[in-house]
Design an enzyme around this catalytic site. Structure first.
Site, PDB file in Angstrom:
ATOM      1  N   HIS A 210     -61.458  17.974 -54.888  1.00 58.57           N
ATOM      2  CA  HIS A 210     -62.074  19.305 -54.752  1.00 58.57           C
ATOM      3  C   HIS A 210     -63.577  19.199 -54.958  1.00 58.57           C
ATOM      4  O   HIS A 210     -64.082  18.175 -55.410  1.00 58.57           O
ATOM      5  CB  HIS A 210     -61.515  20.273 -55.799  1.00 58.57           C
ATOM      6  N   ASP A 212     -66.624  21.575 -57.063  1.00 62.50           N
ATOM      7  CA  ASP A 212     -66.688  22.667 -58.037  1.00 62.50           C
ATOM      8  C   ASP A 212     -67.418  23.841 -57.384  1.00 62.50           C
ATOM      9  O   ASP A 212     -68.454  23.661 -56.733  1.00 62.50           O
ATOM     10  CB  ASP A 212     -67.415  22.206 -59.312  1.00 62.50           C
ATOM     11  N   HIS A 267     -64.701  15.423 -55.569  1.00 64.01           N
ATOM     12  CA  HIS A 267     -64.323  14.477 -56.618  1.00 64.01           C
ATOM     13  C   HIS A 267     -62.875  14.702 -57.012  1.00 64.01           C
ATOM     14  O   HIS A 267     -62.273  15.725 -56.643  1.00 64.01           O
ATOM     15  CB  HIS A 267     -65.266  14.607 -57.821  1.00 64.01           C
ATOM     16  N   ARG A 277     -57.284   9.839 -71.140  1.00 64.72           N
ATOM     17  CA  ARG A 277     -58.645  10.238 -70.785  1.00 64.72           C
ATOM     18  C   ARG A 277     -58.868  11.671 -71.249  1.00 64.72           C
ATOM     19  O   ARG A 277     -57.990  12.529 -71.090  1.00 64.72           O
ATOM     20  CB  ARG A 277     -58.817  10.163 -69.261  1.00 64.72           C
TER      21      ARG A 277
END
Ligand SMILES: C=C1C[C@]23C[C@@]1(O)CC[C@H]2[C@@]12CC[C@H](O)[C@@](C)(C(=O)O1)[C@H]2[C@@H]3C(=O)O
Ligand SMILES: O=C(O)CCC(=O)C(=O)O
Ligand SMILES: [Fe+2]
Length: 349
Positions: A210, A212, A267, A277
């Site tokens: 996607h 942002d 990204h 993570r």
């Protein structure tokens, strides 16, 4: 010249360096580097960013403590509609991810109310979030002022003013990705440095592809890999994690403000096979009722406006009505509008 970090080789065999920009360098060189990185990648790493380590570690610890709670406790802060605790489903339109997260508005009144469901020590939590928000906002404003200077926009505050307003609609998100492989579950040390293990990813999607929607995103993560960015020619580049620094991403609205000279970076996050993570994002956005249109400096007779004006609320509504990976900017392109108009005329009775 933008200084690339050490080369990494992607599966599709293109060696690419992530631009790394030292914010302490001389200003005229600095603004050129920022503009170049925004044009070429829509993404860069900043070093010497000035955010105290203590401010980052306080909010990081709050995140670690929250996600270590039993699911029944975490669910008290959910569901994310859109704010609060979410697990696996991202947004209302069927997007799934291999993660859990906390999504918060950055308004201090909202935070002080909402944090009562997140922690047993609301004062400590809200102080940690508010201090981090202040620091992230300053960093965004500094970068936007460099952008405005680098593009020779007459008022160097015309971009940062969009973020500084107290009615701003900026968001804060903490993502938590469990490791995927069985053997990795034994070793869930979230501070272990595996920055050299990029190739060990199972490629299982943690957070799908996607861009942002906002103006700019400031991303921090622990030293566990997973983030990947897409180049203009469609290759995916793994981003080596670095918990001492921040990564900056151009969002859709900055693409519009620059009339397409910058492109919002696509990204995604893939899950790691060995370690957990954790990432924290500050999504910088203007107040809901503010109008967005290309800066006058970016529009000329040769380079007419690519986008029609819209309010941030209108854009946000469009984003939330679409899937994560959809190209929402297409809906706001001048050509798209003309095309739709002529299409409607053609089909009107
Ligand atoms: C599927 C969705 C989740 C999202 C809203 C959307 O409908 C499309 C954009 C998504 C995104 C991506 C960046 C940020 O993480 C986010 C908070 C945002 O502003 O847009 C998320 C939205 C979300 O998770 O609510
Ligand atoms: O968690 C990450 O590293 C990226 C997450 C992201 O892109 C987002 O939350 O919008
Ligand atoms: Fe994102």
């Amino acid at each position: 010249m933008v200084v690339p970090s050490p080369m990494i080789r992607t599966k599709k065999t293109k060696a690419v360096g992530i631009p790394t920009i030292d914010l302490s360098m001389e200003r005229s060189e600095l603004r050129e580097q920022v503009v170049k990185a925004c044009e070429e990648y829509g993404f860069f790493k900043v070093v010497n960013h000035g955010v105290p380590r203590e401010v980052i570690s306080r909010i990081g610890e709050e995140g670690v403590q929250f996600f270590a709670k039993p699911t029944s406790e975490k669910c008290k802060a959910g569901p994310a509609t859109p704010f609060g605790y979410g697990c696996r489903n991202i947004g209302p339109n069927g997007d799934m991810g291999n993660l859990e997260y906390l999504l918060l508005h950055t308004n201090p009144v909202f935070i002080s109310e909402r944090c009562k469901t997140i922690t047993n020590d609301p004062t400590k939590f809200s102080c940690a979030v508010n201090d981090y928000m202040e620091a992230a906002k300053e960093l965004v404003c500094e970068i936007l002022e460099l952008v405005a200077e680098g593009l020779w926009v007459p008022n160097k505050f015309s971009l940062s003013n969009l973020i500084r307003d107290t009615q701003g609609d900026s968001l804060f998100r903490i993502n938590h990705y469990p490791p995927v492989s069985q053997k990795g579950n034994k070793n869930r040390n979230i501070f272990k440095d595996d920055s050299k293990e990029c190739d060990n990813n199972s490629n299982k999607i943690g957070f799908g592809e996607h861009s942002d929607p906002q103006i700019l995103t400031i991303l921090w993560s622990n030293n566990v890999s997973g983030l990947q960015i897409s180049t203009h020619d469609g290759l995916w580049i793994p981003v080596p994690p670095d918990s001492n620094e921040f990564f900056v991403m151009v969002g859709d609205v900055l693409e519009v403000l620059t009339n397409g000279r910058f492109r919002s970076v696509r990204h995604r996050a893939v899950t790691n096979t060995m370690n957990t993570r954790m990432s924290m994002m500050y999504f910088a956005a203007p107040p809901l009722n503010w109008w967005i249109a290309p800066l006058p400096k970016m529009v000329t007779a040769q380079n007419p406006s690519v986008y029609k004006p819209f309010t941030w609320a209108q854009y946000k509504q469009a984003a939330y009505s679409l899937r994560l990976g959809d190209s929402r900017l297409d809906l706001f392109k001048v050509q798209h509008q003309q095309h739709q108009d002529s299409h409607q005329e053609h089909h009107s009775p």
